[in-house]
Design an enzyme around this catalytic site. Structure first.
Site, PDB file in Angstrom:
ATOM      1  N   GLU A   3       0.344  -0.949  -0.228  1.00  0.00           N
ATOM      2  CA  GLU A   3       0.185  -0.227  -0.621  1.00  0.00           C
ATOM      3  C   GLU A   3       0.633   1.336   0.444  1.00  0.00           C
ATOM      4  O   GLU A   3       2.637   1.229  -0.588  1.00  0.00           O
ATOM      5  CB  GLU A   3      -0.685  -0.168   1.358  1.00  0.00           C
ATOM      6  CG  GLU A   3      -2.454  -1.223   1.307  1.00  0.00           C
ATOM      7  CD  GLU A   3      -2.489  -1.172   2.684  1.00  0.00           C
ATOM      8  OE1 GLU A   3      -3.606  -0.283   2.920  1.00  0.00           O
ATOM      9  OE2 GLU A   3      -2.455  -2.570   2.842  1.00  0.00           O
ATOM     10  N   LYS A  58      -0.552   3.282  -5.445  1.00  0.00           N
ATOM     11  CA  LYS A  58      -0.121   2.397  -4.941  1.00  0.00           C
ATOM     12  C   LYS A  58       1.269   2.085  -5.996  1.00  0.00           C
ATOM     13  O   LYS A  58       1.723   0.771  -6.308  1.00  0.00           O
ATOM     14  CB  LYS A  58      -0.445   1.491  -4.628  1.00  0.00           C
ATOM     15  CG  LYS A  58      -1.397   0.950  -3.108  1.00  0.00           C
ATOM     16  CD  LYS A  58      -2.845   0.130  -3.859  1.00  0.00           C
ATOM     17  CE  LYS A  58      -3.726   0.699  -2.424  1.00  0.00           C
ATOM     18  NZ  LYS A  58      -4.316  -0.884  -2.231  1.00  0.00           N
ATOM     19  N   ARG A 150     -19.793  11.025  -0.812  1.00  0.00           N
ATOM     20  CA  ARG A 150     -20.311   9.587  -1.152  1.00  0.00           C
ATOM     21  C   ARG A 150     -21.237   9.047  -0.082  1.00  0.00           C
ATOM     22  O   ARG A 150     -21.873   9.448   0.689  1.00  0.00           O
ATOM     23  CB  ARG A 150     -19.037   8.979  -0.973  1.00  0.00           C
ATOM     24  CG  ARG A 150     -17.581   9.661  -0.903  1.00  0.00           C
ATOM     25  CD  ARG A 150     -17.184   9.593  -2.231  1.00  0.00           C
ATOM     26  NE  ARG A 150     -17.237   8.379  -2.592  1.00  0.00           N
ATOM     27  CZ  ARG A 150     -17.171   7.579  -4.166  1.00  0.00           C
ATOM     28  NH1 ARG A 150     -17.757   8.302  -5.335  1.00  0.00           N
ATOM     29  NH2 ARG A 150     -17.782   5.969  -4.193  1.00  0.00           N
ATOM     30  N   ARG A 257     -14.339  -8.592   1.913  1.00  0.00           N
ATOM     31  CA  ARG A 257     -12.804  -8.548   2.092  1.00  0.00           C
ATOM     32  C   ARG A 257     -12.438  -8.892   3.566  1.00  0.00           C
ATOM     33  O   ARG A 257     -13.420  -8.553   4.777  1.00  0.00           O
ATOM     34  CB  ARG A 257     -12.367  -6.430   1.980  1.00  0.00           C
ATOM     35  CG  ARG A 257     -12.706  -6.536   0.302  1.00  0.00           C
ATOM     36  CD  ARG A 257     -11.480  -6.423  -0.789  1.00  0.00           C
ATOM     37  NE  ARG A 257     -10.162  -6.299  -0.547  1.00  0.00           N
ATOM     38  CZ  ARG A 257      -9.167  -5.574  -0.930  1.00  0.00           C
ATOM     39  NH1 ARG A 257     -10.629  -4.686  -1.702  1.00  0.00           N
ATOM     40  NH2 ARG A 257      -8.238  -5.331  -0.385  1.00  0.00           N
TER      41      ARG A 257
END
Length: 267
Positions: A3, A58, A150, A257
């Site tokens: 990451e 990344k 969002r 996840r």
């Protein structure tokens, strides 16, 4: 998966190891790891000097002297090793860049890649990426404005590279633990105080990750004492005591996840 802190650590260390150095030879062990025919890739990269190494999200960008770039994404399981041939890990090498007697080995690029691109092509690759969390221009006010647009759970949002660039599964759990927010919390249920705390937790955790060299298990070079020093607060610590309240860390799944959190103090 590497990451932001892992790639920032690679960037810094590789800058001192190969920055300003000329690529003396190129070997390709897996053609699917590159984006042009092997002969063309080898011809265009050989004898080029690595002028700078930068990071975006990344990705690492190796700037060549002819202004072309090598764009690296390690994806899941990818890593690098720098050293002499006798020091190389006993692993399959997908790409090898040589710098005299020293080599940069790219390992585990089954899903990752090293692409030769123009600056314009690199820019196009980054068009959909969200802002860099550690960019000084990414203020708490900018974060609040971003979150207003969002919906969905906060963990899923942190992982969305089109929203915020560079955060993956491990650090998203760390950030939410530090902010004392459940990973399955809906964004529109978070108040201003919680969002502000989340912003500062992102800053703290990612900077801590960089300072401690990220969490990569494999050293970048022989004697590397920097890479992999990060100690997790919550990620991959199922059943162990929470550092804050001593309750047991819970493992669950959110949007496919694996997720770790403290059900007691992440309310």
């Amino acid at each position: 998966m590497p990451e932001l802190p892992e790639m920032e650590t690679y960037k810094t260390l590789l800058g001192s190891l190969i920055g300003g150095q000329k690529v003396s030879n190129v070997e390709i062990g897996r053609e699917k790891s590159i984006n042009v025919p092997v002969d063309g890739f080898t011809m265009q990269v050989s004898n080029q000097t690595i002028t700078t190494i930068t990071r975006r999200a990344k990705y690492l960008i190796f700037q060549l002297q002819d202004e072309k770039c090598l764009l690296l994404h390690l994806m899941l399981g990818g890593w690098m090793f720098f050293g002499k041939e006798e020091d190389r890990p006993n692993r399959t090498i997908q790409v090898k860049l040589s710098f005299g007697e020293q080599h940069l080995f790219f390992i585990g690029l089954r899903l990752g890649y090293l692409h030769l691109l123009s600056p314009e092509e690199v820019k196009k690759e980054f068009e959909k990426l969200g802002p860099e969390v550690l960019d000084p221009n990414f203020t708490v006010d900018a974060f609040h404005q971003l979150m207003q647009k969002r919906r969905g759970t906060i963990k899923t949002t942190l992982l969305n590279q089109e929203v915020l660039a560079g955060i993956g599964n491990g650090y998203s759990d760390e950030i939410l633990w530090h902010a004392e927010i459940r990973p399955d919390k809906k964004i529109n249920d978070l108040d201003v105080q919680q969002l502000t705390r989340l912003y500062h937790s992102m800053q703290f955790i990612l900077k801590r990750g960089i300072e401690q060299g990220g969490y990569m298990e494999n050293p970048l070079y022989k004697g590397d004492g920097k890479t992999g020093g990060y100690q997790f607060y919550v990620y991959d610590r199922e059943g162990k005591e929470c550092f804050r309240c001593n309750a047991s860390i819970t493992k669950t799944e959110i949007s496919s996840r694996i997720t770790f959190f403290c059900a007691n103090c992440q309310r």
